[in-house]
Design a protein around this motif. Structure first.
Motif, PDB file in Angstrom:
ATOM      1  N   VAL A   1      99.425  44.194 108.969  1.00 13.87           N
ATOM      2  CA  VAL A   1      98.101  44.505 108.956  1.00 13.87           C
ATOM      3  C   VAL A   1      97.406  44.133 110.389  1.00 13.87           C
ATOM      4  CG1 VAL A   1      95.893  44.080 107.569  1.00 13.87           C
ATOM      5  CG2 VAL A   1      98.037  44.097 106.338  1.00 13.87           C
ATOM      6  N   LEU A   2      96.847  45.175 110.915  1.00 14.68           N
ATOM      7  CA  LEU A   2      95.577  44.896 111.786  1.00 14.68           C
ATOM      8  C   LEU A   2      94.326  45.277 111.614  1.00 14.68           C
ATOM      9  CD1 LEU A   2      97.775  45.682 115.331  1.00 14.68           C
ATOM     10  CD2 LEU A   2      97.409  43.511 114.136  1.00 14.68           C
ATOM     11  N   ASP A   3      94.266  46.358 110.936  1.00 15.22           N
ATOM     12  CA  ASP A   3      93.105  47.095 110.422  1.00 15.22           C
ATOM     13  C   ASP A   3      92.602  46.550 109.030  1.00 15.22           C
ATOM     14  OD1 ASP A   3      93.151  49.429 112.553  1.00 15.22           O
ATOM     15  OD2 ASP A   3      95.220  49.234 111.572  1.00 15.22           O
ATOM     16  N   HIS A   4      91.316  46.497 109.039  1.00 16.00           N
ATOM     17  CA  HIS A   4      90.868  45.823 107.577  1.00 16.00           C
ATOM     18  C   HIS A   4      89.555  46.504 107.255  1.00 16.00           C
ATOM     19  CE1 HIS A   4      93.311  42.068 107.845  1.00 16.00           C
ATOM     20  NE2 HIS A   4      93.375  42.424 108.927  1.00 16.00           N
ATOM     21  N   ILE A   5      89.422  46.537 105.954  1.00 14.97           N
ATOM     22  CA  ILE A   5      88.023  46.583 105.300  1.00 14.97           C
ATOM     23  C   ILE A   5      87.710  45.498 104.479  1.00 14.97           C
ATOM     24  CG2 ILE A   5      86.592  48.303 103.958  1.00 14.97           C
ATOM     25  CD1 ILE A   5      88.208  50.704 104.704  1.00 14.97           C
ATOM     26  N   PHE A   6      86.444  45.051 104.800  1.00 15.23           N
ATOM     27  CA  PHE A   6      86.114  43.855 103.991  1.00 15.23           C
ATOM     28  C   PHE A   6      84.833  44.255 103.237  1.00 15.23           C
ATOM     29  CE2 PHE A   6      87.824  42.219 108.000  1.00 15.23           C
ATOM     30  CZ  PHE A   6      88.614  41.045 107.541  1.00 15.23           C
ATOM     31  N   LEU A   7      84.591  43.764 101.845  1.00 18.60           N
ATOM     32  CA  LEU A   7      83.348  43.969 101.031  1.00 18.60           C
ATOM     33  C   LEU A   7      82.616  42.710 100.789  1.00 18.60           C
ATOM     34  CD1 LEU A   7      84.239  46.985  98.489  1.00 18.60           C
ATOM     35  CD2 LEU A   7      82.976  47.194 100.499  1.00 18.60           C
ATOM     36  N   SER A   8      81.639  43.078 100.657  1.00 16.55           N
ATOM     37  CA  SER A   8      80.730  41.743 100.364  1.00 16.55           C
ATOM     38  C   SER A   8      81.066  41.513  98.695  1.00 16.55           C
ATOM     39  CB  SER A   8      79.119  41.968 100.293  1.00 16.55           C
ATOM     40  OG  SER A   8      78.901  43.187  99.899  1.00 16.55           O
ATOM     41  N   LYS A   9      81.013  40.259  98.443  1.00 15.63           N
ATOM     42  CA  LYS A   9      81.618  39.886  97.184  1.00 15.63           C
ATOM     43  C   LYS A   9      80.932  40.460  95.885  1.00 15.63           C
ATOM     44  CE  LYS A   9      78.703  35.641  96.784  1.00 15.63           C
ATOM     45  NZ  LYS A   9      78.719  34.207  97.117  1.00 15.63           N
ATOM     46  N   ASN A  10      79.792  40.844  95.996  1.00 15.52           N
ATOM     47  CA  ASN A  10      78.833  41.574  94.822  1.00 15.52           C
ATOM     48  C   ASN A  10      79.285  42.938  94.628  1.00 15.52           C
ATOM     49  OD1 ASN A  10      77.148  41.647  97.552  1.00 15.52           O
ATOM     50  ND2 ASN A  10      76.206  43.269  96.567  1.00 15.52           N
ATOM     51  N   VAL A  11      79.992  43.591  95.717  1.00 14.25           N
ATOM     52  CA  VAL A  11      80.505  44.969  95.246  1.00 14.25           C
ATOM     53  C   VAL A  11      81.677  45.035  94.352  1.00 14.25           C
ATOM     54  CG1 VAL A  11      81.057  47.219  96.168  1.00 14.25           C
ATOM     55  CG2 VAL A  11      79.378  45.846  97.271  1.00 14.25           C
TER      56      VAL A  11
ATOM     57  N   ILE B   1      92.672  44.566 101.614  1.00 13.47           N
ATOM     58  CA  ILE B   1      94.242  44.868 101.776  1.00 13.47           C
ATOM     59  C   ILE B   1      94.895  43.764 100.873  1.00 13.47           C
ATOM     60  CG2 ILE B   1      94.503  42.964 103.712  1.00 13.47           C
ATOM     61  CD1 ILE B   1      96.026  46.656 103.728  1.00 13.47           C
ATOM     62  N   GLY B   2      94.399  42.698 100.585  1.00  9.31           N
ATOM     63  CA  GLY B   2      94.929  41.815  99.763  1.00  9.31           C
ATOM     64  C   GLY B   2      94.648  42.403  98.180  1.00  9.31           C
ATOM     65  N   THR B   3      93.927  43.613  97.894  1.00  8.85           N
ATOM     66  CA  THR B   3      93.971  43.938  96.537  1.00  8.85           C
ATOM     67  C   THR B   3      95.141  44.809  96.226  1.00  8.85           C
ATOM     68  OG1 THR B   3      92.550  45.890  97.229  1.00  8.85           O
ATOM     69  CG2 THR B   3      91.320  43.909  96.584  1.00  8.85           C
ATOM     70  N   LEU B   4      95.952  45.275  97.444  1.00 10.84           N
ATOM     71  CA  LEU B   4      97.009  46.076  97.227  1.00 10.84           C
ATOM     72  C   LEU B   4      98.271  45.370  96.901  1.00 10.84           C
ATOM     73  CD1 LEU B   4      96.770  48.621 100.317  1.00 10.84           C
ATOM     74  CD2 LEU B   4      96.083  49.037  97.914  1.00 10.84           C
ATOM     75  N   PRO B   5      99.225  45.875  96.349  1.00 14.27           N
ATOM     76  CA  PRO B   5     100.655  45.057  95.978  1.00 14.27           C
ATOM     77  C   PRO B   5     101.110  44.696  97.246  1.00 14.27           C
ATOM     78  CG  PRO B   5     100.508  47.263  94.820  1.00 14.27           C
ATOM     79  CD  PRO B   5      99.336  47.331  95.590  1.00 14.27           C
ATOM     80  N   PRO B   6     102.123  43.778  97.373  1.00 17.91           N
ATOM     81  CA  PRO B   6     102.480  43.235  98.642  1.00 17.91           C
ATOM     82  C   PRO B   6     103.379  44.395  99.683  1.00 17.91           C
ATOM     83  CG  PRO B   6     102.772  41.657  97.014  1.00 17.91           C
ATOM     84  CD  PRO B   6     102.267  42.630  96.477  1.00 17.91           C
ATOM     85  N   ALA B   7     104.012  45.312  98.961  1.00 21.21           N
ATOM     86  CA  ALA B   7     104.755  46.191  99.354  1.00 21.21           C
ATOM     87  C   ALA B   7     104.073  47.406 100.137  1.00 21.21           C
ATOM     88  CB  ALA B   7     105.768  47.155  98.452  1.00 21.21           C
ATOM     89  N   GLU B   8     102.523  47.258 100.067  1.00 26.33           N
ATOM     90  CA  GLU B   8     101.609  48.618 100.439  1.00 26.33           C
ATOM     91  C   GLU B   8     100.707  47.756 101.482  1.00 26.33           C
ATOM     92  OE1 GLU B   8      99.796  50.888  97.481  1.00 26.33           O
ATOM     93  OE2 GLU B   8     101.415  50.462  96.126  1.00 26.33           O
ATOM     94  N   ARG B   9     100.943  46.458 102.124  1.00 29.68           N
ATOM     95  CA  ARG B   9      99.822  45.965 102.836  1.00 29.68           C
ATOM     96  C   ARG B   9     100.341  46.145 104.169  1.00 29.68           C
ATOM     97  NH1 ARG B   9      99.386  40.270  99.222  1.00 29.68           N
ATOM     98  NH2 ARG B   9      98.582  41.127  97.293  1.00 29.68           N
ATOM     99  N   TYR B  10      99.871  47.308 104.772  1.00 26.78           N
ATOM    100  CA  TYR B  10     100.234  47.376 106.165  1.00 26.78           C
ATOM    101  C   TYR B  10      99.401  48.521 106.804  1.00 26.78           C
ATOM    102  CZ  TYR B  10     103.436  51.147 104.395  1.00 26.78           C
ATOM    103  OH  TYR B  10     104.089  52.263 103.765  1.00 26.78           O
TER     104      TYR B  10
END
Length: 826
Positions: free
Chosen positions: A761-771, A742-751
């Motif tokens: 933001v309540l829902d998240h997708i996290f990726l391992s750093k190597n991807v 979610i932090g990779t999106l512009p602030p106005a799109e983080r929800y």
């Protein structure tokens, strides 16, 4: 729901009951009483849903001389009297004055919150709420009559009322059926035709004792002043310079004001405002007069004088964290002095009116003891206008209207604007002070989506309500204009991309309408473009909320899979693990859990048996790479961090020969946190403690995978129930082991969710750093719309899984890109 208060005496006209000319059973007393009689019976005291804690019988004297009750009694017989039934009695003493009342208190229950006024006699009879017979008897020997005829022949019976389901003993036909929250009462004229059905009506209980006192402490005025004059207290005296009235609990007489609006349903009453303001900016000039079930005839423009009790109503209950609404409650007189007066002009609130700072810092303690600073804090500004008319112009909805006809607008359109019209919640120190709840006062809201606008002036009275705090109760609305947002559709993934989505489907169960399954399925196929893996939250067991020990959810998942296929999507397969019965929180009996759907034509699930409710998944080494011991498997399910909460589900997938670990998550909810707009500032977020513990467990799992295989492909997805700036998310992402997309999106799109007008933001997708190669999208199809299939927006990531070697990745990706280019050319 707000507890209802008993009706009190007001100068109102009741409709006269009409007696139909039909054959009636034998009456129990052929001669109507000229003086003492039964005025009201109530058997729901202390029952479930009741406000009053105690049953009662109220007597009245319609005669011109007092009636002695010494040696008399009130007696009660169950509705369906049998040969074994006996009359229960309560002895009386004293007298009932001419034109007066006399209150007999009976048994108390365990429920209710409001005590009767001081009773004139007290017994222990447990009267039924829905039916029975009550007699006023000139004696203290129990009656023996069991039929209407026998009771009519007993000269000791002065009056008799069969109410509700009374089938044996009554006068004429019994009254309509009362309940836990209603009584049977004679009209104001105390008509006694010896037909209970004609003489009594069912409504809110209105006990009055011999002193004229009601449960609210009010005393109806037996001799209304034909020329009332204002008392010595005005509205600003009642409101005072703080949040709690300095006159709390006191009786006020002749409070002057002009009616600015009325509410005839729900919390019934009306607003009044004083045009003669004082010089203190902290004191409001408006107040709500709460009449409960008492009818009133005032209209906007009436100049009135009000007698009543100053009260502070705390929405949600006195032990809650909400602030209070100052009211004049249980009014005992409402005098209309004149009509057709100009309604006070509303105060126009502009983008600069409300301060940016939201609330004073009381170190977590209550702000109710702190003097208001309306020029400094938003909550103080709104409190200092409580009950007054205000106006907002050209306002934008920052959240959709709900099923209760409520919505959220912003008075500060440039305050953290979202890309589609909302207001983004960017930090605990940025609560967005321009947000304001709106609901119907006398003007109902349109069905609105985020970004829709009320053009021109919207006017209403400010109040404080549950689930949102300060609220504009609208009396007139601006012109509704659609903002035009449409449900989003994500882009299709490439052949070389693995797409993983997360979707909270809000308590999905086979008991839901098929339309819900079809709509959710349509979103998976059309809006999400049939992801390869779908992480689902809130999958309920096979019979939904029915609490019978069922924990399996195979029927739920199969029904969803069928709906997706019917919508044109792939024939997904599912994987999940049943929770222990009632161990994972959520709707009681629903046994919600997380689950995987996956498209077997695109991705393979590596099934490794042994995963069950209690078996933890372990990370093992397989040919030098990380692998799961069981798949699917629950992550550390016995850890106390998951008490009464969903356990993460880990699955091992294979995509184009590369291993991908996906973990489905649904952290504990925010239930129990203090309200953002509440009396404790800053509010305590007690639920964060458990989510931090859960984040630590999940992070430990990630560390175990990466300790064996630094190049492992890890996707953590789901409803984390917390913000991107929260301690739980910061604990999970510390050191960069995984990236919160979610932090990779512009602030106005983080929800992905809208709560109280804040896009968050309540829902998240996290990726391992190597991807390194991915495309991420929050697909807005629900949270911004009044018509929702779920209250969450889904999100999807399209990734190019790593081989574990950066160089090999570059070569592989180059080859895949070239092949896809050639395929497109063909």
């Amino acid at each position: 729901m707000r507890p209802s208060l008993p009706r009190v005496g007001l100068a109102v006209t009741a409709a006269t009951a009409v007696t139909l000319a039909v054959a009636l059973p034998v009456t129990a007393n052929a001669v109507p009483s000229p003086d003492a009689l039964i005025a009201e019976v109530y058997g729901g005291g202390g029952n479930s849903g009741a406000t009053l804690t105690q049953d009662f019988v109220e007597l009245a004297n319609k005669g011109t001389a007092p009636v002695s009750l010494d040696g008399w009694s009130v007696q009660y017989l169950p509705a369906s009297a049998s040969a074994a039934s006996t009359w229960q009695l309560t002895p009386l003493a004293g007298s009932v004055a001419a034109g007066g009342r006399y209150l007999v208190g009976e048994a108390k229950g365990t429920g209710g919150t409001v005590e009767l006024p001081t009773t004139d006699a007290t017994g222990t009879i447990a009267m039924a709420a829905g039916g029975g017979t009550v007699a006023l008897v000139s004696g203290t020997t129990a009656l023996t009559c069991k039929t209407a005829a026998d009771c009519a022949a007993d000269t000791r019976v002065k009056d008799l009322v069969g109410y509700g389901s009374a089938t044996v003993v009554r006068e004429g036909a019994p009254t309509a059926t009362p309940a836990n929250t209603t009584s049977a009462a004679r009209g104001a004229a105390l008509a006694d035709t010896d037909d209970n059905a004609a003489d009594f009506t069912v409504g809110a209980p209105t006990p009055v004792n011999s002193k004229g006192q009601t449960p609210g402490g009010g005393t109806p005025d037996p001799d209304p002043d034909p020329d009332p004059v204002p008392g010595d207290k005005r509205i600003h005296d009642i409101q005072g310079p703080g949040r709690v009235s300095p006159l709390l609990g006191q009786q006020v007489v002749g409070v002057p004001g002009v009616v600015t609006g009325t509410r005839t349903s729900g919390d019934r009453g009306f607003w009044i405002q004083d045009a003669q303001a004082d010089a203190d900016p902290r004191t409001s000039e408006g107040v709500f007069v709460y009449t409960n079930a008492v009818p009133f005839t005032v209209v906007p423009g009436d100049s009135v004088l009000v007698n009543g009790t100053v009260a502070e109503y705390r929405p949600g209950g006195d032990t809650g964290t909400n602030q209070t609404l100052t009211e004049i409650a249980t009014p005992t007189r409402i005098s209309v002095v004149s009509q057709g007066n100009p309604v006070p002009a509303p105060e126009v609130i502009t983008a600069t009116s409300i301060p940016e700072a939201y609330a004073p810092d009381a170190g977590g303690a209550t702000i109710e003891t702190i003097p208001l600073e309306p020029a400094k804090y938003a909550l103080d500004f709104l409190e200092s206008r409580e009950g007054q008319l205000v106006q907002v112009d050209d306002v934008r909805f920052t959240g959709p209207t709900n099923e209760f006809g409520e919505g959220w607008i912003t008075t500060k359109p440039l305050q953290n604007p979202a890309v589609r019209g909302g207001t983004v919640y960017t930090g605990y120190d940025q609560p967005n002070s321009g947000r304001l709840k709106v609901k119907a006062g006398s003007a109902a809201l349109p069905t609105a989506n985020t970004g829709d606008v009320l053009k021109g002036a919207t006017v209403g009275a400010l109040e404080y309500t549950n689930f949102g705090g300060y609220t504009l109760a609208t009396t007139s609305l601006g012109t509704y204009t659609s903002g035009g947002i449409k449900p989003e559709v994500t882009g299709s993934q490439k052949q070389s991309e693995l797409s993983v989505a997360t979707y909270n489907v809000e308590n999905l169960a086979p008991t839901n309408p098929q339309a819900k399954f079809d709509r959710l399925a349509g979103a998976v196929v059309t809006n999400l473009k049939s992801p390869d893996v779908v992480v689902l939250e809130e999958i309920q067991d096979n019979n939904g909320a029915t609490d019978d020990g069922t924990v399996a959810a195979d029927v739920t998942l199969a029904k969803f899979v069928d709906a997706i296929a019917a919508a044109g999507g792939p024939r997904y397969q599912s994987r999940s693990i049943n929770p222990g019965n009632k161990t994972d929180g959520g709707e009681p009996g629903g046994n919600i859990r997380v689950a995987f759907l996956f498209n077997p034509a695109r991705v393979s699930f590596v099934d490794k048996p042994g995963g069950d409710t209690t078996t933890p998944v372990a990370v093992v080494k397989d040919k030098g790479r990380a692998a799961l011991s069981v798949s699917p498997g629950r992550v550390d399910p016995a850890n106390p961090a998951w008490a009464s909460s969903r356990k993460p589900l880990a699955g091992q997938f294979t995509f184009r020969g590369r291993t991908v670990f996906v973990v489905a998550n649904h952290f504990n909810s925010k239930g129990g946190d203090q309200a953002m707009h509440g009396r404790f500032q800053p509010p305590a977020r007690s639920s964060e403690v458990q989510r931090q513990q859960q984040a630590a467990v999940l992070r430990a799992f990630v560390d175990q995978v990466q300790a064996i295989d630094k190049g492992a492909n890890i996707v953590l997805a789901g409803d984390i129930n917390d913000y991107q700036f929260s301690p739980a998310v910061q604990k999970l992402t510390a050191g960069g082991a995984v990236v919160d997309l979610i932090g990779t999106l512009p602030p106005a799109e983080r929800y992905s969710y809208v709560f109280e007008g804040n896009a968050q933001v309540l829902d998240h997708i996290f990726l391992s750093k190597n991807v390194k190669r991915f495309g991420y999208d929050v697909v807005h199809i629900n949270a911004e719309f009044a018509d929702q299939a779920s209250d969450h927006d889904p999100q999807v990531v399209k990734v190019r899984p790593s081989t574990g070697s950066a160089l090999a990745d570059e070569i592989l990706f180059l080859v895949e890109d070239l092949l896809e280019h050639l395929q497109r050319q063909v």
